[in-house]
Structures are given as C-alpha cells and as structure tokens.
Design an enzyme around this catalytic site. Sequence first.
Site, short mmCIF file in Angstrom:
data_model
loop_
_atom_site.label_atom_id
_atom_site.label_comp_id
_atom_site.label_asym_id
_atom_site.label_seq_id
_atom_site.Cartn_x
_atom_site.Cartn_y
_atom_site.Cartn_z
N GLN A 1 44.07 -8.85 -18.46
CA GLN A 1 43.67 -9.69 -17.32
C GLN A 1 42.58 -9.01 -16.48
OE1 GLN A 1 46.44 -10.56 -14.02
NE2 GLN A 1 46.33 -12.69 -14.69
N GLU B 1 0.86 -1.19 0.00
CA GLU B 1 0.00 0.00 0.00
C GLU B 1 0.89 1.24 0.00
OE1 GLU B 1 -2.63 -0.34 3.36
OE2 GLU B 1 -3.64 -2.09 2.51
N TRP C 1 1.73 -0.27 -6.48
CA TRP C 1 2.83 -1.03 -7.08
C TRP C 1 2.37 -2.41 -7.53
CZ3 TRP C 1 6.01 2.74 -7.31
CH2 TRP C 1 6.36 3.52 -6.20
N GLY D 1 1.30 3.48 2.15
CA GLY D 1 1.93 3.76 3.44
C GLY D 1 2.70 2.60 4.04
N GLU E 1 9.03 -8.14 -4.05
CA GLU E 1 8.85 -9.41 -3.30
C GLU E 1 9.63 -9.36 -1.97
OE1 GLU E 1 7.71 -12.90 -4.80
OE2 GLU E 1 7.32 -12.23 -6.86
N1 CAA Z 1 5.11 -18.50 6.94
C1 CAA Z 1 4.07 -18.69 7.78
N2 CAA Z 1 3.79 -17.85 8.81
C2 CAA Z 1 4.58 -16.77 8.96
C3 CAA Z 1 5.68 -16.52 8.12
C4 CAA Z 1 5.94 -17.43 7.07
N3 CAA Z 1 6.96 -17.26 6.24
N4 CAA Z 1 6.28 -15.38 8.52
C5 CAA Z 1 5.59 -14.93 9.58
N5 CAA Z 1 4.56 -15.79 9.84
C6 CAA Z 1 3.58 -15.69 10.93
C7 CAA Z 1 4.30 -15.70 12.29
O1 CAA Z 1 4.49 -17.02 12.74
C8 CAA Z 1 3.32 -14.93 13.14
O2 CAA Z 1 2.23 -15.76 13.46
P1 CAA Z 1 1.69 -15.96 14.98
O3 CAA Z 1 1.06 -14.68 15.40
O4 CAA Z 1 0.71 -17.08 14.86
O5 CAA Z 1 2.89 -16.29 15.81
C9 CAA Z 1 2.77 -13.89 12.18
O6 CAA Z 1 2.94 -14.42 10.87
C10 CAA Z 1 3.48 -12.56 12.27
O7 CAA Z 1 4.86 -12.80 12.07
P2 CAA Z 1 5.98 -11.71 12.36
O8 CAA Z 1 5.76 -11.12 13.71
O9 CAA Z 1 7.29 -12.34 12.05
O10 CAA Z 1 5.63 -10.61 11.25
P3 CAA Z 1 6.29 -9.22 10.99
O11 CAA Z 1 5.25 -8.16 11.15
O12 CAA Z 1 7.55 -9.07 11.78
O13 CAA Z 1 6.63 -9.30 9.41
C11 CAA Z 1 8.05 -9.81 7.53
C12 CAA Z 1 7.48 -10.26 8.88
C13 CAA Z 1 8.90 -10.98 7.06
C14 CAA Z 1 8.91 -8.57 7.66
C15 CAA Z 1 6.88 -9.54 6.54
O14 CAA Z 1 6.16 -8.39 6.89
C16 CAA Z 1 7.37 -9.39 5.10
O15 CAA Z 1 7.60 -10.38 4.42
N6 CAA Z 1 7.51 -8.15 4.61
C17 CAA Z 1 7.86 -7.92 3.21
C18 CAA Z 1 6.62 -7.81 2.35
C19 CAA Z 1 6.86 -8.30 0.96
O16 CAA Z 1 7.66 -9.16 0.69
N7 CAA Z 1 6.10 -7.74 0.03
C20 CAA Z 1 6.16 -8.18 -1.31
C21 CAA Z 1 4.94 -7.73 -2.06
S1 CAA Z 1 4.70 -8.67 -3.54
C22 CAA Z 1 5.75 -8.03 -4.69
O17 CAA Z 1 6.57 -7.22 -4.44
C23 CAA Z 1 5.55 -8.67 -6.05
C24 CAA Z 1 6.22 -8.17 -7.21
O18 CAA Z 1 6.89 -7.18 -7.19
C25 CAA Z 1 6.05 -8.86 -8.50
P1 FAD Z 2 9.54 0.60 2.64
O1 FAD Z 2 8.93 -0.55 3.35
O2 FAD Z 2 9.07 1.95 2.99
O3 FAD Z 2 11.13 0.54 2.86
C1 FAD Z 2 11.98 1.65 2.60
C2 FAD Z 2 13.42 1.22 2.95
O4 FAD Z 2 13.50 0.88 4.35
C3 FAD Z 2 13.87 -0.04 2.19
O5 FAD Z 2 15.23 0.05 1.89
C4 FAD Z 2 13.63 -1.14 3.19
O6 FAD Z 2 14.46 -2.29 2.96
C5 FAD Z 2 14.00 -0.45 4.48
N1 FAD Z 2 13.37 -1.09 5.65
C6 FAD Z 2 12.05 -1.15 5.97
N2 FAD Z 2 11.87 -1.87 7.07
C7 FAD Z 2 13.09 -2.31 7.46
C8 FAD Z 2 13.57 -3.13 8.53
N3 FAD Z 2 12.73 -3.65 9.44
N4 FAD Z 2 14.89 -3.36 8.61
C9 FAD Z 2 15.74 -2.83 7.69
N5 FAD Z 2 15.36 -2.06 6.67
C10 FAD Z 2 14.05 -1.81 6.55
N6 FAD Z 2 3.78 -5.22 -4.15
C11 FAD Z 2 2.72 -6.06 -4.23
O7 FAD Z 2 2.03 -6.30 -3.24
N7 FAD Z 2 2.39 -6.65 -5.42
C12 FAD Z 2 3.09 -6.43 -6.55
O8 FAD Z 2 2.76 -7.01 -7.60
C13 FAD Z 2 4.21 -5.54 -6.50
N8 FAD Z 2 4.89 -5.23 -7.63
C14 FAD Z 2 5.83 -4.22 -7.59
C15 FAD Z 2 6.37 -3.71 -8.78
C16 FAD Z 2 7.22 -2.63 -8.75
C17 FAD Z 2 7.72 -2.05 -10.03
C18 FAD Z 2 7.62 -2.06 -7.50
C19 FAD Z 2 8.56 -0.90 -7.43
C20 FAD Z 2 7.13 -2.59 -6.33
C21 FAD Z 2 6.21 -3.65 -6.36
N9 FAD Z 2 5.58 -4.09 -5.20
C22 FAD Z 2 4.52 -4.95 -5.25
C23 FAD Z 2 5.90 -3.44 -3.91
C24 FAD Z 2 7.19 -3.92 -3.27
O9 FAD Z 2 7.02 -5.21 -2.76
C25 FAD Z 2 7.57 -2.90 -2.20
O10 FAD Z 2 8.02 -1.74 -2.85
C26 FAD Z 2 8.61 -3.44 -1.25
O11 FAD Z 2 8.11 -4.49 -0.49
C27 FAD Z 2 9.15 -2.34 -0.33
O12 FAD Z 2 8.13 -1.62 0.28
P2 FAD Z 2 8.15 0.00 0.25
O13 FAD Z 2 8.37 0.41 -1.15
O14 FAD Z 2 6.95 0.48 0.96
O15 FAD Z 2 9.45 0.38 1.06
#
Ligand code: CAA
Ligand code: FAD
Length: 381
Positions: free
Chosen positions: A280, A128, A157, A130, A364
């Site tokens: 090299q 989202e 995104w 935020g 991701e």
């Molecule tokens: N599998 C199953 N359960 C899990 C889990 C996993 N991998 N990770 C956490 N959980 C569960 C925990 O066990 C916990 O459950 P209980 O309350 O039952 O104990 C609960 O989830 C909360 O876990 P945490 O306290 O560890 O969660 P957190 O708030 O600290 O967040 C995080 C963990 C790994 C940072 C997670 O927020 C995360 O993965 N953040 C990144 C988001 C992300 O990857 N976004 C990608 C968007 S998609 C995209 O980007 C696609 C694209 O571009 C094409």
């Molecule tokens: P923020 O979470 O605001 O992070 C900003 C910086 O702070 C980063 O460097 C981050 O690593 C760092 N940071 C944050 N928390 C911590 C911590 N605890 N410890 C250390 N460092 C930290 N999302 C979807 O759901 N679906 C999609 O299909 C998808 N496609 C995408 C395609 C594109 C082109 C882009 C740019 C993004 C896409 N995303 C998608 C979103 C993407 O997963 C997020 O941009 C990403 O997870 C980071 O979130 P943010 O941009 O809000 O950065």
Amino acid sequence: MPIDFTLTDEQKELQKLARRFAREQIAPVAAEYDRKEEVPWGLVEKLHAVGLLNAIIPEAYGGLGLGMLEEVIIGEELAWGCMGIYTIPMASDLGITPILLAGTHEQKQRFFKKLTEKPALAAFALSEPGNGSDAAALRTRAVRDGDHYVLNGTKTWISNGGEAETVVVFATVAPELRHKGVVALVVEKGTPGFKANKLHGKMGQRASGTYELVFEDCRVPIENRLGQEGDGFKIAMQTLDKTRIPVAAGSLGVARRALEEATKYAKEREAFGKPIAEFQAIQFKLAEMLMGLETARTYTYYAAWLVDTHQPHAHAAAIAKAYASEMAFEAANQAIQIHGGYGYMHEYPVEKLLRDVKLNQIYEGTNEIQRLIIARHILKG
Ligand code: CAA
Ligand code: FAD
C-alpha cells in the site's frame, strides 16, 4: 454555456502527432544527448518538418497560428520524451511571443519569415549575470546613434542563444529609470558585435543549448525595436505572463513519464515474495502522483483557456507554472524512490526526470517570483 473539457478533433490529432514524435524520435535519443550535452539539431529539423516548430506564428506569417491550449497539449507530449529537448521549441516560442505582442506587420513579416521558411529558432534575452529575478535592474546599454541603437553588455542563461536567427534583447537607455528605460530590440544572427558563448556543466536539460550573449558596440537598426523606448519591460512581462504556461505543460509531461515508469517498475520488481505494487505504501505514492498530475493539468488547461479567451491570466500562469513544476519535481523524486537503488543510476530514466525538471522551478521566473506575482494579485483585490 456549460464547461466543456472535450478536445476538438484537431487538438486530438496534434496530441497524437506530438505523442508519436516524442515516443519515436525523442525518447530513444534523450539519454544520449543528455550525456553529450549537445543540441539535437536533427530533431529540430524534424520538428519543423512535421509542423511542431514555431507553430504559434499566425498562418498569415507562415505558421499554424496555434493557440495556448494547443501549445500546452503539444508541450506535455514532447516533454514526456525529454524536458531538455522540449525546452528548445518552448524557448523559441518565448522568443517569438514579444514580436507577436508588440511587433508591427512589417516586423512580423520580416522576422517570422526567418523562423518559418527553414528549421530555425528564436530566443529571449532578459537575464544578466548580475540580475535575474530583478529584471528591471538590467544593465545592458542601448545608446541611440542616428537610426541605430548601439548595444553593449552581457546577457546570460539564454536558451537557444547560439542557434537563434532572432534574439529579442532587453536593454536600457538609462539604468536609473529602471523599468521605464527598457527597450526591446530584435538582434539577428550574424550581426557584427554579437557573440554567443555556450555554457557547459548543466545539471539537467543538457540537450538544450544555454548561452552567454556578449554585445560589443553591436549596431541594431531602429526598425528592429519592438514598441517604443520604455515599452520593453512591459513587453517582457506580458510575454512571460503567457509563456510560463508552456513551462507548466512541460512539467505535466515529466510527471506523467515519472508515473508511467514508476508503475511499470512497481509491477515488475518483487520484494518479500510479491510485486512491490502490492504494498500500500507504493500504491499511495502512485495515487499521490496521479492526484498531482490531474490537478496540475486541469489548472494548466484553465490558464491556457484564459489566454485563448483574452482574459487576465498573469496570476493563473504563475500558479500553473509553480504548482506544476513542484508537483513534477515531487513525482520524479517518488519515481526514483520506487525504483530503489536502480532509480539512482543513469541506466533508468527516472534520475534524469528529476535533474531536468528542477530547472522548471527556476527559469521563466523562480517559483519564489511566481509566489510574489500571486501574492500581489491577492493583495490588489
Ligand atoms: N504585465 C504588464 N505590466 C506589468 C506586469 C505585467 N505582468 N508586471 C509589471 N508590470 C508593469 C507595472 O504595472 C509597472 O508599470 P508602471 O510603472 O506603469 O506602473 C512596471 O511594470 C513595474 O512593475 P513592478 O514594480 O511590479 O516591477 P518589479 O520590479 O517589482 O518586478 C517582477 C516585477 C514580477 C518581479 C519581474 O521583475 C519578474 O517577472 N521577474 C522575473 C524575471 C523572469 O521571469 N525572468 C525569466 C527570464 S526568461 C527564462 O527564464 C526563459 C527560459 O528559461 C526558457
Ligand atoms: P536570483 O534572481 O539571483 O535569485 C536567487 C534566489 O533568490 C532565488 O531563489 C530567487 O527566487 C530568490 N529571490 C530573488 N528575489 C526574490 C524576492 N524578491 N523574493 C523572494 N525570493 C527572491 N533567462 C532568459 O532571459 N532567457 C532564457 O532563455 C533563459 N534560459 C535559462 C536557461 C537555464 C538553463 C537557466 C538556469 C536559466 C535561464 N534563464 C533565462 C535565467 C532564469 O530566468 C534566471 O536564472 C531566473 O530568473 C533567476 O534569476 P537568477 O538566476 O539571477 O537568480
């Protein structure tokens, strides 16, 4: 049983098919779609025609039922052609995976039909405006109203968000519950109250469509809910534990392309009276690129094997994704360096490799978040 690194005949065939597709269909148009910032829908249709789209859907539901290793093999090849174009089928698999993991038989039948009977894409909407890394802080609201949820909020995104037939949307029934309040809902294209706005101005991967999704009193039937209320966060996490591996695969494709382009150029370009490949300093750059590529590929295959053999794989997916994307970014960087001034220009393909693969370190889950997952794995013991 000894470790066997041999691909099966079927895997070799898939690799050949994807390699040919990338060489003949993707690479020739990659620069054009990058420039136009346009989704190459004709290629999506061709991917569907040759069976490389949504191929992780099980055969029982109209797909090929490919495993993670096959997905990785195909992913490396398609990304060799263009990482941005590869993100289209990759993000579709991301949108399919929550349904595979948590959908009922009836839901799989209903949604997978839409994704197999014609060229069609899926999407995954977690991030989202935020909150991205802190996924449990999501604010999109889902309020129960009889046999529907009413969705209000904004996702951003979202890859494929404007084209997708099905979008898995993660929303909260009570934000104060954080992850315990998350619900996963499949929103179908055309549902009233659901609008997708294309985002423009991306640095790289410009052929993949990225969207803001706006939900305004969008009514989603309860039969589109995956699992129960409160299951949504775990469904999202379990999905990403798998789908970060195809991101690693894409990084392998970019790194291999960087190495090939750099090698070709180093043999042709002369300085001080000989091909620069004879220096090299240049040879060592090429050697470093191959070291990184081979190491990352071996580990990515290992992570895929863990998935395919139903073993714990969350930390391995995080390692593969972070390591391969950083390796590929450095390979693209060195490929530009080997091209000298020409490497900085659009005319050569290497500057695009760097722009494209930068995203692999962000989406991701950023590579900082991958390190957080790996560190938690270590500390858990
Ligand atoms: N599998 C199953 N359960 C899990 C889990 C996993 N991998 N990770 C956490 N959980 C569960 C925990 O066990 C916990 O459950 P209980 O309350 O039952 O104990 C609960 O989830 C909360 O876990 P945490 O306290 O560890 O969660 P957190 O708030 O600290 O967040 C995080 C963990 C790994 C940072 C997670 O927020 C995360 O993965 N953040 C990144 C988001 C992300 O990857 N976004 C990608 C968007 S998609 C995209 O980007 C696609 C694209 O571009 C094409
Ligand atoms: P923020 O979470 O605001 O992070 C900003 C910086 O702070 C980063 O460097 C981050 O690593 C760092 N940071 C944050 N928390 C911590 C911590 N605890 N410890 C250390 N460092 C930290 N999302 C979807 O759901 N679906 C999609 O299909 C998808 N496609 C995408 C395609 C594109 C082109 C882009 C740019 C993004 C896409 N995303 C998608 C979103 C993407 O997963 C997020 O941009 C990403 O997870 C980071 O979130 P943010 O941009 O809000 O950065």
